[in-house]
Design a protein around this motif. Structure first.
Motif, PDB file in Angstrom:
ATOM      1  N   LEU A  16       0.821  -1.214   0.000  1.00  0.00           N
ATOM      2  CA  LEU A  16       0.000   0.000   0.000  1.00  0.00           C
ATOM      3  C   LEU A  16       0.855   1.265   0.000  1.00  0.00           C
ATOM      4  CD1 LEU A  16      -2.796  -1.114   2.478  1.00  0.00           C
ATOM      5  CD2 LEU A  16      -3.006  -0.793   0.008  1.00  0.00           C
ATOM      6  N   VAL A  17       1.881   1.296   0.832  1.00  0.00           N
ATOM      7  CA  VAL A  17       2.753   2.472   0.890  1.00  0.00           C
ATOM      8  C   VAL A  17       3.445   2.689  -0.447  1.00  0.00           C
ATOM      9  CG1 VAL A  17       4.865   3.396   1.957  1.00  0.00           C
ATOM     10  CG2 VAL A  17       3.078   2.403   3.389  1.00  0.00           C
ATOM     11  N   SER A  18       3.982   1.628  -1.015  1.00  0.00           N
ATOM     12  CA  SER A  18       4.688   1.782  -2.296  1.00  0.00           C
ATOM     13  C   SER A  18       3.727   2.168  -3.407  1.00  0.00           C
ATOM     14  CB  SER A  18       5.479   0.528  -2.656  1.00  0.00           C
ATOM     15  OG  SER A  18       4.649  -0.588  -2.772  1.00  0.00           O
ATOM     16  N   LEU A  19       2.486   1.698  -3.354  1.00  0.00           N
ATOM     17  CA  LEU A  19       1.497   2.109  -4.358  1.00  0.00           C
ATOM     18  C   LEU A  19       1.241   3.612  -4.281  1.00  0.00           C
ATOM     19  CD1 LEU A  19      -0.531   1.179  -6.577  1.00  0.00           C
ATOM     20  CD2 LEU A  19      -2.235   1.089  -4.752  1.00  0.00           C
ATOM     21  N   PHE A  20       1.100   4.140  -3.070  1.00  0.00           N
ATOM     22  CA  PHE A  20       0.881   5.581  -2.917  1.00  0.00           C
ATOM     23  C   PHE A  20       2.082   6.378  -3.398  1.00  0.00           C
ATOM     24  CE2 PHE A  20      -2.347   4.243   0.298  1.00  0.00           C
ATOM     25  CZ  PHE A  20      -3.443   4.795  -0.343  1.00  0.00           C
ATOM     26  N   ILE A  21       3.287   5.901  -3.127  1.00  0.00           N
ATOM     27  CA  ILE A  21       4.491   6.590  -3.589  1.00  0.00           C
ATOM     28  C   ILE A  21       4.560   6.563  -5.116  1.00  0.00           C
ATOM     29  CG2 ILE A  21       7.020   6.529  -3.604  1.00  0.00           C
ATOM     30  CD1 ILE A  21       6.834   5.497  -0.693  1.00  0.00           C
TER      31      ILE A  21
END
Length: 159
Positions: free
Chosen positions: A129-134
């Protein structure tokens, strides 16, 4: 190279956008289908990797966490391939490393330190999820530019 590269070079930006949108839908659908297959009968799939009933029970929860965000992984890879096909290699390289290295390792160490085994298990979906937002933050400006160019090329191709 790829369909994206060819159409981008030909200044057919509406095709680039359409191809990217279609590929996103297909990859997301593929991820959802694989996740649903896992959620419906995970014991069958896990039996390829485990030998005992106890191992099967232990593997259920961690793999459930990993599979819960499986449907979004393809989008990150697609954005990396988009940049690669257009010759924007720095962004492609960074996005390719985003999930498995840049985001995962710090989150893994942080969550493992505070939550031990549960932190390790939860690091996988949180990392996704974090990498998707980045990746979205990085890609957003280029997507808006592509959308603007696509509108212009659609108008030109209407004539």
């Amino acid at each position: 190279r790829s369909i994206l590269w060819y159409n981008y070079g030909a200044k057919l930006h509406h095709r680039v956008k359409g191809t990217f949108v279609l590929a996103t839908k297909v990859l997301t659908l593929y991820g959802v289908i694989i996740s649903l297959i896992y959620f419906i009968d995970h014991s069958f799939l896990l039996s390829f990797f485990t030998e005992t009933e106890e191992e099967l029970l232990q593997a259920g929860y961690p793999t459930f966490l990993c599979m819960s965000t499986f449907c979004i992984i393809g989008v990150q890879m697609l954005v990396a391939r988009y940049y690669q096909s257009l010759g924007i290699y720095k962004k492609a390289f960074i996005i390719s490393l985003m999930r498995n290295l840049i985001v995962f390792i710090p989150i893994l160490f942080l969550l493992a330190h505070y939550f031990q085994l549960d932190g390790i298990r939860w690091s996988f979906p949180i990392c996704d999820l974090v990498s998707l937002f980045i990746v979205f933050a990085i890609f957003r400006k280029d997507w808006n530019k592509l959308t603007k160019l696509a509108k212009e090329t659609e108008k030109k191709s209407d004539f």
